[in-house]
Design an enzyme around this catalytic site. Structure first.
Site, PDB file in Angstrom:
ATOM      1  CB  SER A 135      58.013  74.940  52.604  1.00 20.66           C
ATOM      2  OG  SER A 135      57.900  74.396  51.186  1.00 20.66           O
ATOM      3  CG  HIS A 157      56.048  79.527  50.239  1.00 14.10           C
ATOM      4  ND1 HIS A 157      55.486  79.448  51.316  1.00 14.10           N
ATOM      5  CD2 HIS A 157      56.194  78.059  49.687  1.00 14.10           C
ATOM      6  CE1 HIS A 157      55.068  78.261  51.613  1.00 14.10           C
ATOM      7  NE2 HIS A 157      55.802  77.390  50.540  1.00 14.10           N
ATOM      8  CD  GLU A 196      53.530  82.392  53.231  1.00 10.36           C
ATOM      9  OE1 GLU A 196      53.082  82.819  54.476  1.00 10.36           O
ATOM     10  OE2 GLU A 196      54.222  81.385  53.033  1.00 10.36           O
ATOM     11  CG  ASN A 230      54.667  75.480  55.099  1.00  8.65           C
ATOM     12  OD1 ASN A 230      53.711  74.791  55.138  1.00  8.65           O
ATOM     13  ND2 ASN A 230      55.373  75.832  54.136  1.00  8.65           N
TER      14      ASN A 230
HETATM   15  N1  CAA Z   1      47.991  69.807  39.245  1.00  7.88           N
HETATM   16  C1  CAA Z   1      47.073  70.502  38.448  1.00  7.88           C
HETATM   17  N2  CAA Z   1      46.038  70.688  38.565  1.00  7.88           N
HETATM   18  C2  CAA Z   1      45.160  69.961  39.430  1.00  7.88           C
HETATM   19  C3  CAA Z   1      45.997  69.070  40.303  1.00  7.88           C
HETATM   20  C4  CAA Z   1      47.401  69.208  40.321  1.00  7.88           C
HETATM   21  N3  CAA Z   1      48.107  68.185  40.817  1.00  7.88           N
HETATM   22  N4  CAA Z   1      45.040  68.610  41.204  1.00  7.88           N
HETATM   23  C5  CAA Z   1      43.802  68.888  40.911  1.00  7.88           C
HETATM   24  N5  CAA Z   1      44.029  69.923  39.683  1.00  7.88           N
HETATM   25  C6  CAA Z   1      42.707  70.511  39.105  1.00  7.88           C
HETATM   26  C7  CAA Z   1      41.642  69.760  38.550  1.00  7.88           C
HETATM   27  O1  CAA Z   1      42.313  69.427  37.010  1.00  7.88           O
HETATM   28  C8  CAA Z   1      40.504  70.323  38.550  1.00  7.88           C
HETATM   29  O2  CAA Z   1      40.437  71.303  37.825  1.00  7.88           O
HETATM   30  P1  CAA Z   1      39.255  71.913  36.950  1.00  7.88           P
HETATM   31  O3  CAA Z   1      38.221  71.911  37.952  1.00  7.88           O
HETATM   32  O4  CAA Z   1      39.639  73.042  36.506  1.00  7.88           O
HETATM   33  O5  CAA Z   1      39.072  70.685  36.168  1.00  7.88           O
HETATM   34  C9  CAA Z   1      40.676  70.975  40.102  1.00  7.88           C
HETATM   35  O6  CAA Z   1      42.091  71.075  40.328  1.00  7.88           O
HETATM   36  C10 CAA Z   1      39.787  70.183  41.101  1.00  7.88           C
HETATM   37  O7  CAA Z   1      40.298  68.902  41.345  1.00  7.88           O
HETATM   38  P2  CAA Z   1      39.401  67.683  41.518  1.00  7.88           P
HETATM   39  O8  CAA Z   1      38.022  67.977  41.173  1.00  7.88           O
HETATM   40  O9  CAA Z   1      39.940  66.494  40.971  1.00  7.88           O
HETATM   41  O10 CAA Z   1      39.675  67.553  42.823  1.00  7.88           O
HETATM   42  P3  CAA Z   1      39.390  68.461  44.250  1.00  7.88           P
HETATM   43  O11 CAA Z   1      38.295  69.134  44.068  1.00  7.88           O
HETATM   44  O12 CAA Z   1      39.535  67.712  45.463  1.00  7.88           O
HETATM   45  O13 CAA Z   1      40.595  69.647  44.299  1.00  7.88           O
HETATM   46  C11 CAA Z   1      42.893  70.093  45.138  1.00  7.88           C
HETATM   47  C12 CAA Z   1      41.874  69.109  44.488  1.00  7.88           C
HETATM   48  C13 CAA Z   1      42.704  71.550  44.551  1.00  7.88           C
HETATM   49  C14 CAA Z   1      43.961  69.613  45.018  1.00  7.88           C
HETATM   50  C15 CAA Z   1      42.047  70.161  46.620  1.00  7.88           C
HETATM   51  O14 CAA Z   1      41.774  69.027  47.065  1.00  7.88           O
HETATM   52  C16 CAA Z   1      42.759  71.201  47.531  1.00  7.88           C
HETATM   53  O15 CAA Z   1      42.693  72.194  47.752  1.00  7.88           O
HETATM   54  N6  CAA Z   1      43.382  70.448  48.418  1.00  7.88           N
HETATM   55  C17 CAA Z   1      44.344  71.159  49.453  1.00  7.88           C
HETATM   56  C18 CAA Z   1      45.532  71.703  48.824  1.00  7.88           C
HETATM   57  C19 CAA Z   1      46.374  72.491  49.697  1.00  7.88           C
HETATM   58  O16 CAA Z   1      46.173  72.676  50.752  1.00  7.88           O
HETATM   59  N7  CAA Z   1      47.536  72.963  49.120  1.00  7.88           N
HETATM   60  C20 CAA Z   1      48.548  73.713  50.047  1.00  7.88           C
HETATM   61  C21 CAA Z   1      49.453  72.651  50.492  1.00  7.88           C
HETATM   62  S1  CAA Z   1      50.726  73.491  51.582  1.00  7.88           S
HETATM   63  C22 CAA Z   1      51.683  74.411  50.475  1.00  7.88           C
HETATM   64  O17 CAA Z   1      51.467  74.081  49.270  1.00  7.88           O
HETATM   65  C23 CAA Z   1      52.896  75.010  50.995  1.00  7.88           C
HETATM   66  C24 CAA Z   1      54.130  74.244  51.615  1.00  7.88           C
HETATM   67  O18 CAA Z   1      55.135  75.032  51.592  1.00  7.88           O
HETATM   68  C25 CAA Z   1      54.145  73.047  51.878  1.00  7.88           C
HETATM   69  P1  NAD Z   2      60.244  67.505  44.881  1.00  7.03           P
HETATM   70  O1  NAD Z   2      60.859  66.450  45.651  1.00  7.03           O
HETATM   71  O2  NAD Z   2      59.072  67.108  44.081  1.00  7.03           O
HETATM   72  O3  NAD Z   2      61.018  68.098  43.621  1.00  7.03           O
HETATM   73  C1  NAD Z   2      62.447  68.528  43.993  1.00  7.03           C
HETATM   74  C2  NAD Z   2      63.347  68.547  42.798  1.00  7.03           C
HETATM   75  O4  NAD Z   2      64.392  69.278  42.924  1.00  7.03           O
HETATM   76  C3  NAD Z   2      63.723  67.087  42.347  1.00  7.03           C
HETATM   77  O5  NAD Z   2      63.149  66.539  40.796  1.00  7.03           O
HETATM   78  C4  NAD Z   2      65.316  67.023  42.324  1.00  7.03           C
HETATM   79  O6  NAD Z   2      65.933  66.172  41.559  1.00  7.03           O
HETATM   80  C5  NAD Z   2      65.446  68.600  42.178  1.00  7.03           C
HETATM   81  N1  NAD Z   2      66.819  69.000  42.720  1.00  7.03           N
HETATM   82  C6  NAD Z   2      67.421  68.567  43.758  1.00  7.03           C
HETATM   83  N2  NAD Z   2      68.520  69.556  43.979  1.00  7.03           N
HETATM   84  C7  NAD Z   2      68.672  70.019  43.068  1.00  7.03           C
HETATM   85  C8  NAD Z   2      69.894  70.661  42.428  1.00  7.03           C
HETATM   86  N3  NAD Z   2      70.840  70.921  43.197  1.00  7.03           N
HETATM   87  N4  NAD Z   2      69.643  71.299  41.227  1.00  7.03           N
HETATM   88  C9  NAD Z   2      68.724  71.249  40.384  1.00  7.03           C
HETATM   89  N5  NAD Z   2      67.541  70.373  40.901  1.00  7.03           N
HETATM   90  C10 NAD Z   2      67.664  69.986  42.239  1.00  7.03           C
HETATM   91  O7  NAD Z   2      60.017  68.531  45.970  1.00  7.03           O
HETATM   92  P2  NAD Z   2      58.868  69.845  45.726  1.00  7.03           P
HETATM   93  O8  NAD Z   2      57.658  69.304  46.406  1.00  7.03           O
HETATM   94  O9  NAD Z   2      58.723  70.256  44.299  1.00  7.03           O
HETATM   95  O10 NAD Z   2      59.692  70.845  46.528  1.00  7.03           O
HETATM   96  C11 NAD Z   2      60.581  71.751  46.077  1.00  7.03           C
HETATM   97  C12 NAD Z   2      60.641  72.956  46.962  1.00  7.03           C
HETATM   98  O11 NAD Z   2      59.439  73.667  46.831  1.00  7.03           O
HETATM   99  C13 NAD Z   2      61.132  72.801  48.273  1.00  7.03           C
HETATM  100  O12 NAD Z   2      61.778  73.789  49.000  1.00  7.03           O
HETATM  101  C14 NAD Z   2      59.738  72.655  49.179  1.00  7.03           C
HETATM  102  O13 NAD Z   2      59.823  73.096  50.509  1.00  7.03           O
HETATM  103  C15 NAD Z   2      59.028  73.767  48.286  1.00  7.03           C
HETATM  104  N6  NAD Z   2      57.564  73.886  48.453  1.00  7.03           N
HETATM  105  C16 NAD Z   2      56.693  72.627  48.530  1.00  7.03           C
HETATM  106  C17 NAD Z   2      55.530  72.493  48.569  1.00  7.03           C
HETATM  107  C18 NAD Z   2      54.686  70.935  48.484  1.00  7.03           C
HETATM  108  O14 NAD Z   2      53.824  71.117  48.731  1.00  7.03           O
HETATM  109  N7  NAD Z   2      55.688  69.923  47.948  1.00  7.03           N
HETATM  110  C19 NAD Z   2      54.771  73.640  48.507  1.00  7.03           C
HETATM  111  C20 NAD Z   2      55.358  74.915  48.523  1.00  7.03           C
HETATM  112  C21 NAD Z   2      56.869  75.036  48.450  1.00  7.03           C
END
Ligand code: CAA
Ligand code: NAD
Length: 283
Positions: A119, A140, A152, A190
């Site tokens: 991330s 990503h 990304e 991020n």
């Molecule tokens: N896995 C698979 N499918 C999922 C799911 C999951 N965890 N959660 C929801 N869905 C699907 C549902 O099945 C539904 O599909 P259909 O319409 O095809 O039936 C669809 O998504 C919409 O779901 P819901 O109606 O239950 O709920 P919603 O309209 O609130 O949508 C959401 C759910 C798509 C998660 C929405 O809340 C959303 O966009 N949230 C923000 C997500 C976001 O910002 N993600 C980025 C996070 S940051 C990141 O990822 C980067 C990082 O490095 C941290």
């Molecule tokens: P998570 O905690 O759900 O899963 C991580 C998994 O990795 C666990 O099942 C753990 O057992 C496994 N693991 C740890 N060390 C390992 C190793 N040495 N070999 C094999 N498996 C190992 O975490 P997550 O949310 O799936 O995040 C995973 C990666 O994806 C991180 O780098 C995170 O920053 C990135 N990411 C996360 C998100 C998010 O929204 N959670 C979005 C984009 C990218």
């Protein structure tokens, strides 16, 4: 570069989603985690997601079985010896990632691309742990992977064009939209998202409003699909903290300082939805 077989490392939230979309696109996938039960948990999530597609008549049960048949479970990193691409989605920790990349460099065939779903961590530094930095790249995905369109793609300093193009083509085959970014802490996604989430946590910490009120303001006021505290729980508070630490260390500016409340929750094991408790409680 022809890619047919992919190893996904980490069967958590991201790894299981990545394995699902790769298998759906027809790739042979090896899903690897530290323990069999972790791989099984990831596989169960994939099965559940695909079953929903079948029940909504978007997919036949035969198609579902074929997709599941594309996925093999693994707890042995040596299985990377048979793949063309590795997508690493283990925890957001530099030591874990560099250890993995060092081993993968020795195990994977010479032509194989080593991608990380990190991330925020520098791709160039992960690549430097290998003897093939030109074949190391950031891929990503966003959470939830089956739903979110963006990937990304992050070039490390040494990443060659051929590798970038291969990853771009795979992203498109997965039905996603690639966006090219350079290697800076937090990339684009991020660097912008996580300070907002951290600020929302400070807002709670300072008692400006309740968690529900903070989320409501951002949902109704800014049209965000989830409030920032709900989103933090959804991402995982450990991952949020790791990302803020990377931004803080990488840019050195106090504006990236992780909120003490975030640290406290992570220390308590309140990691969000995946652990059953974060800012909210999940049954
Ligand atoms: N896995 C698979 N499918 C999922 C799911 C999951 N965890 N959660 C929801 N869905 C699907 C549902 O099945 C539904 O599909 P259909 O319409 O095809 O039936 C669809 O998504 C919409 O779901 P819901 O109606 O239950 O709920 P919603 O309209 O609130 O949508 C959401 C759910 C798509 C998660 C929405 O809340 C959303 O966009 N949230 C923000 C997500 C976001 O910002 N993600 C980025 C996070 S940051 C990141 O990822 C980067 C990082 O490095 C941290
Ligand atoms: P998570 O905690 O759900 O899963 C991580 C998994 O990795 C666990 O099942 C753990 O057992 C496994 N693991 C740890 N060390 C390992 C190793 N040495 N070999 C094999 N498996 C190992 O975490 P997550 O949310 O799936 O995040 C995973 C990666 O994806 C991180 O780098 C995170 O920053 C990135 N990411 C996360 C998100 C998010 O929204 N959670 C979005 C984009 C990218």
């Amino acid at each position: 570069m022809n890619v047919e077989k992919i190893m996904v490392i980490g069967a958590g939230q991201m790894g299981s989603g990545i394995a699902q979309v790769c298998a759906t696109a027809g790739y042979k996938v090896i899903l690897n985690d530290l323990k069999q039960e972790f791989v099984e948990r990831g596989f169960a999530v994939i099965q559940q997601n695909l079953s929903r597609q079948v029940s909504k008549e978007r997919m036949t049960s035969e198609e579902m079985e074929a997709i599941l048949g594309n996925i093999t479970a693994s707890t042995d990193l040596n299985d990377a010896g048979q793949v063309d691409l590795v997508i690493e989605a283990a925890v957001e920790n530099m030591k874990v990632k560099t250890d993995l990349f060092k081993q993968l460099d020795e195990i994977a065939p010479a032509h194989a691309i080593l991608a990380s779903n990190t991330s925020s961590l520098p791709i160039t530094e992960i690549a430097a742990a290998t003897n093939r930095p030109e074949k190391v790249i950031g891929m990503h995905f966003m959470n939830p992977v089956p739903v979110m369109k963006l990937v990304e793609i992050i070039r490390g300093l040494a990443t060659v064009d051929e590798v970038y193009k291969t990853i771009e083509e795979i992203t498109i085959r997965l039905g996603k939209v690639p966006v090219e970014v350079n290697d800076f802490p937090g990339f684009v996604s991020n660097r912008i998202l996580m300070p907002m989430i951290n600020e929302a946590i400070y807002t709670l910490y300072e008692g400006v409003a309740t968690k529900e009120a903070i989320d409501e303001v951002m949902k109704l006021g800014m049209n965000h699909p989830m409030g920032p505290l709900t989103l933090a729980d959804f991402i995982g508070l450990d991952t949020c903290l790791y990302i803020m630490e990377t931004l803080h260390e990488g840019f050195g500016d106090d504006k990236y300082r992780p909120c003490p409340l975030l640290r406290k929750y992570v220390s308590a094991g309140w990691l969000g939805k995946k652990s059953g408790r974060g800012f909210y409680i999940y049954e």
